[in-house]
Design a protein around this motif. Structure first.
Motif, PDB file in Angstrom:
ATOM      1  N   THR A 225       2.288  20.594 -13.031  1.00 41.81           N
ATOM      2  CA  THR A 225       1.709  19.848 -14.142  1.00 41.81           C
ATOM      3  C   THR A 225       2.117  18.387 -14.049  1.00 41.81           C
ATOM      4  OG1 THR A 225       1.817  21.814 -15.553  1.00 41.81           O
ATOM      5  CG2 THR A 225       1.569  19.700 -16.670  1.00 41.81           C
ATOM      6  N   GLY A 226       1.141  17.500 -14.169  1.00 38.23           N
ATOM      7  CA  GLY A 226       1.420  16.070 -14.276  1.00 38.23           C
ATOM      8  C   GLY A 226       1.700  15.750 -15.729  1.00 38.23           C
ATOM      9  N   THR A 227       2.827  15.080 -16.005  1.00 37.59           N
ATOM     10  CA  THR A 227       3.247  14.875 -17.391  1.00 37.59           C
ATOM     11  C   THR A 227       3.223  13.415 -17.847  1.00 37.59           C
ATOM     12  OG1 THR A 227       5.576  14.766 -16.745  1.00 37.59           O
ATOM     13  CG2 THR A 227       4.691  16.944 -17.347  1.00 37.59           C
ATOM     14  N   ALA A 228       3.156  12.471 -16.907  1.00 43.17           N
ATOM     15  CA  ALA A 228       3.189  11.056 -17.300  1.00 43.17           C
ATOM     16  C   ALA A 228       2.765  10.173 -16.134  1.00 43.17           C
ATOM     17  CB  ALA A 228       4.599  10.660 -17.751  1.00 43.17           C
ATOM     18  N   LEU A 229       2.372   8.954 -16.473  1.00 46.84           N
ATOM     19  CA  LEU A 229       2.176   7.901 -15.487  1.00 46.84           C
ATOM     20  C   LEU A 229       3.453   7.062 -15.475  1.00 46.84           C
ATOM     21  CD1 LEU A 229      -1.437   6.832 -16.507  1.00 46.84           C
ATOM     22  CD2 LEU A 229      -0.769   8.183 -14.505  1.00 46.84           C
ATOM     23  N   GLN A 230       3.897   6.709 -14.291  1.00 45.41           N
ATOM     24  CA  GLN A 230       5.105   5.905 -14.155  1.00 45.41           C
ATOM     25  C   GLN A 230       4.761   4.598 -13.455  1.00 45.41           C
ATOM     26  OE1 GLN A 230       7.134   9.109 -12.009  1.00 45.41           O
ATOM     27  NE2 GLN A 230       8.712   9.049 -13.592  1.00 45.41           N
TER      28      GLN A 230
ATOM     29  N   ARG B   5      -4.690   9.133 -24.289  1.00 48.34           N
ATOM     30  CA  ARG B   5      -5.872   9.971 -24.541  1.00 48.34           C
ATOM     31  C   ARG B   5      -6.050  11.068 -23.487  1.00 48.34           C
ATOM     32  NH1 ARG B   5      -7.976   4.919 -22.806  1.00 48.34           N
ATOM     33  NH2 ARG B   5      -9.368   5.127 -21.026  1.00 48.34           N
ATOM     34  N   THR B   6      -5.032  11.292 -22.687  1.00 44.86           N
ATOM     35  CA  THR B   6      -5.086  12.310 -21.635  1.00 44.86           C
ATOM     36  C   THR B   6      -4.005  13.350 -21.884  1.00 44.86           C
ATOM     37  OG1 THR B   6      -5.832  10.630 -20.052  1.00 44.86           O
ATOM     38  CG2 THR B   6      -4.930  12.672 -19.128  1.00 44.86           C
ATOM     39  N   GLY B   7      -4.373  14.607 -21.771  1.00 49.10           N
ATOM     40  CA  GLY B   7      -3.386  15.675 -21.889  1.00 49.10           C
ATOM     41  C   GLY B   7      -2.703  15.902 -20.556  1.00 49.10           C
ATOM     42  N   PRO B   8      -1.634  16.702 -20.540  1.00 49.66           N
ATOM     43  CA  PRO B   8      -0.964  17.020 -19.287  1.00 49.66           C
ATOM     44  C   PRO B   8      -1.980  17.514 -18.249  1.00 49.66           C
ATOM     45  CG  PRO B   8       0.311  17.843 -21.130  1.00 49.66           C
ATOM     46  CD  PRO B   8      -1.006  17.352 -21.694  1.00 49.66           C
ATOM     47  N   LEU B   9      -1.789  17.103 -17.014  1.00 44.25           N
ATOM     48  CA  LEU B   9      -2.736  17.413 -15.938  1.00 44.25           C
ATOM     49  C   LEU B   9      -2.347  18.709 -15.240  1.00 44.25           C
ATOM     50  CD1 LEU B   9      -3.059  13.867 -14.297  1.00 44.25           C
ATOM     51  CD2 LEU B   9      -4.399  14.854 -16.173  1.00 44.25           C
ATOM     52  N   LYS B  10      -3.261  19.655 -15.246  1.00 42.24           N
ATOM     53  CA  LYS B  10      -3.057  20.908 -14.527  1.00 42.24           C
ATOM     54  C   LYS B  10      -3.474  20.683 -13.072  1.00 42.24           C
ATOM     55  CE  LYS B  10      -1.741  22.960 -18.219  1.00 42.24           C
ATOM     56  NZ  LYS B  10      -0.315  22.938 -18.451  1.00 42.24           N
ATOM     57  N   LEU B  11      -2.544  20.851 -12.161  1.00 41.51           N
ATOM     58  CA  LEU B  11      -2.770  20.570 -10.744  1.00 41.51           C
ATOM     59  C   LEU B  11      -2.397  21.776  -9.910  1.00 41.51           C
ATOM     60  CD1 LEU B  11      -0.986  17.103 -10.853  1.00 41.51           C
ATOM     61  CD2 LEU B  11      -3.456  17.505 -10.959  1.00 41.51           C
ATOM     62  N   SER B  12      -2.951  21.832  -8.711  1.00 43.60           N
ATOM     63  CA  SER B  12      -2.570  22.894  -7.787  1.00 43.60           C
ATOM     64  C   SER B  12      -2.056  22.281  -6.492  1.00 43.60           C
ATOM     65  CB  SER B  12      -3.737  23.840  -7.512  1.00 43.60           C
ATOM     66  OG  SER B  12      -4.766  23.150  -6.838  1.00 43.60           O
TER      67      SER B  12
ATOM     68  N   GLY C 107       2.089  13.755  11.010  1.00 40.70           N
ATOM     69  CA  GLY C 107       2.397  13.170  12.317  1.00 40.70           C
ATOM     70  C   GLY C 107       3.890  13.009  12.505  1.00 40.70           C
ATOM     71  N   ASN C 108       4.509  12.292  11.572  1.00 41.08           N
ATOM     72  CA  ASN C 108       5.961  12.114  11.601  1.00 41.08           C
ATOM     73  C   ASN C 108       6.590  12.613  10.305  1.00 41.08           C
ATOM     74  OD1 ASN C 108       4.859   9.675  13.452  1.00 41.08           O
ATOM     75  ND2 ASN C 108       6.783  10.506  14.208  1.00 41.08           N
ATOM     76  N   GLY C 109       5.943  13.580   9.680  1.00 40.24           N
ATOM     77  CA  GLY C 109       6.455  14.125   8.439  1.00 40.24           C
ATOM     78  C   GLY C 109       5.559  15.215   7.890  1.00 40.24           C
ATOM     79  N   VAL C 110       5.925  15.685   6.700  1.00 46.49           N
ATOM     80  CA  VAL C 110       5.220  16.787   6.043  1.00 46.49           C
ATOM     81  C   VAL C 110       5.089  16.460   4.554  1.00 46.49           C
ATOM     82  CG1 VAL C 110       5.301  19.256   5.478  1.00 46.49           C
ATOM     83  CG2 VAL C 110       6.155  18.453   7.693  1.00 46.49           C
ATOM     84  N   ALA C 111       3.953  16.834   3.987  1.00 45.99           N
ATOM     85  CA  ALA C 111       3.714  16.647   2.560  1.00 45.99           C
ATOM     86  C   ALA C 111       3.017  17.870   1.990  1.00 45.99           C
ATOM     87  CB  ALA C 111       2.859  15.399   2.327  1.00 45.99           C
ATOM     88  N   TYR C 112       3.053  17.970   0.670  1.00 46.75           N
ATOM     89  CA  TYR C 112       2.280  18.973  -0.042  1.00 46.75           C
ATOM     90  C   TYR C 112       1.017  18.298  -0.564  1.00 46.75           C
ATOM     91  CZ  TYR C 112       6.205  22.255  -0.147  1.00 46.75           C
ATOM     92  OH  TYR C 112       7.199  23.125   0.186  1.00 46.75           O
ATOM     93  N   ASN C 113      -0.152  18.862  -0.267  1.00 46.37           N
ATOM     94  CA  ASN C 113      -1.403  18.375  -0.844  1.00 46.37           C
ATOM     95  C   ASN C 113      -1.436  18.729  -2.326  1.00 46.37           C
ATOM     96  OD1 ASN C 113      -2.843  17.208   1.375  1.00 46.37           O
ATOM     97  ND2 ASN C 113      -3.039  19.281   2.199  1.00 46.37           N
ATOM     98  N   VAL C 114      -2.022  17.857  -3.118  1.00 47.03           N
ATOM     99  CA  VAL C 114      -2.147  18.072  -4.557  1.00 47.03           C
ATOM    100  C   VAL C 114      -3.628  17.991  -4.908  1.00 47.03           C
ATOM    101  CG1 VAL C 114      -1.510  17.256  -6.855  1.00 47.03           C
ATOM    102  CG2 VAL C 114       0.129  17.048  -4.961  1.00 47.03           C
ATOM    103  N   SER C 115      -4.092  18.943  -5.707  1.00 41.24           N
ATOM    104  CA  SER C 115      -5.504  19.012  -6.060  1.00 41.24           C
ATOM    105  C   SER C 115      -5.654  19.095  -7.574  1.00 41.24           C
ATOM    106  CB  SER C 115      -6.114  20.253  -5.399  1.00 41.24           C
ATOM    107  OG  SER C 115      -7.456  20.386  -5.752  1.00 41.24           O
ATOM    108  N   GLY C 116      -6.618  18.338  -8.099  1.00 45.31           N
ATOM    109  CA  GLY C 116      -6.913  18.407  -9.528  1.00 45.31           C
ATOM    110  C   GLY C 116      -7.920  17.353  -9.921  1.00 45.31           C
ATOM    111  N   SER C 117      -9.044  17.779 -10.482  1.00 46.82           N
ATOM    112  CA  SER C 117     -10.106  16.835 -10.820  1.00 46.82           C
ATOM    113  C   SER C 117      -9.674  15.848 -11.898  1.00 46.82           C
ATOM    114  CB  SER C 117     -11.366  17.583 -11.247  1.00 46.82           C
ATOM    115  OG  SER C 117     -11.108  18.369 -12.391  1.00 46.82           O
ATOM    116  N   GLU C 118      -8.835  16.269 -12.839  1.00 37.97           N
ATOM    117  CA  GLU C 118      -8.371  15.346 -13.880  1.00 37.97           C
ATOM    118  C   GLU C 118      -7.541  14.210 -13.286  1.00 37.97           C
ATOM    119  OE1 GLU C 118      -7.651  17.800 -17.903  1.00 37.97           O
ATOM    120  OE2 GLU C 118      -6.540  18.555 -16.153  1.00 37.97           O
TER     121      GLU C 118
END
Length: 171
Positions: free
Chosen positions: A147-152, A65-72, A80-91
């Motif tokens: 875009t988030g396309t599925a739950l794994q 019941r959820t469409g693909p998630l539009k994220l930024s 601290g010992n690494g780097v990540a990309y922050n992900v934002s999206g209310s859905e």
């Protein structure tokens, strides 16, 4: 029937182009001996393995019941010992909340804390190496969309994860 209580992990599958970008960066910057899984966005680190069929059922229902998630991707995160990309999206936050409410009695402290979605491309390196990568990537960083396309669903067995289900967004 054999009972399998190996912990379950829930991740968000990203569109192919974004996955390739993050995974190639992960392969470049993650210590090879510790890079056991491809780039991913973890939604839950440890759900009860003996409830796999119930969890899979809920993931299928939510995804259906959820469409693909539009994220930024608004920024980088220094770990601290690494780097990540922050992900934002209310859905994404809403989907995770639906799942978390159902399994609240089973959440580990890590999964019960505030959800701060991200995709890690480097971890388990000396702090100076992480700072150097963070500075280098920050100089050229521009926000972008994914875009988030599925739950794994995955089983954790101490090394590489074992796929236990994928539930595409259909709503």
């Amino acid at each position: 029937m054999v009972r399998d209580d190996s912990p379950l992990i829930v991740t968000l599958r990203l569109d192919q182009q974004s996955f390739v970008r993050f995974n190639s960066e992960r392969e470049r910057h993650f210590p090879p001996s510790r890079n056991l899984v491809p780039a991913h966005l973890t939604m839950f680190h440890h759900l009860p393995g003996d409830h796999c069929s119930e969890i899979a059922g809920q993931l299928a229902s939510v995804a259906g019941r959820t469409g693909p998630l539009k994220l930024s991707i608004p920024s980088l995160r220094f770990l601290g010992n690494g780097v990540a990309y922050n992900v934002s999206g209310s859905e994404l936050i809403d989907v995770r909340e639906m799942i978390a409410r159902r399994w609240s009695a089973h959440l580990t402290p890590q999964d019960a804390q505030a959800f701060r979605p991200h995709v890690t491309i480097q971890n388990k390196v000396p702090a100076d190496a992480a700072k150097a990568l963070y500075r280098r990537l920050s100089e050229a960083f521009k926000p972008f969309d994914v875009t988030g396309t599925a739950l794994q669903l995955w089983r954790y067995r101490g090394g590489p994860w074992e796929a236990a289900g994928e539930f595409g967004f259909e709503g």
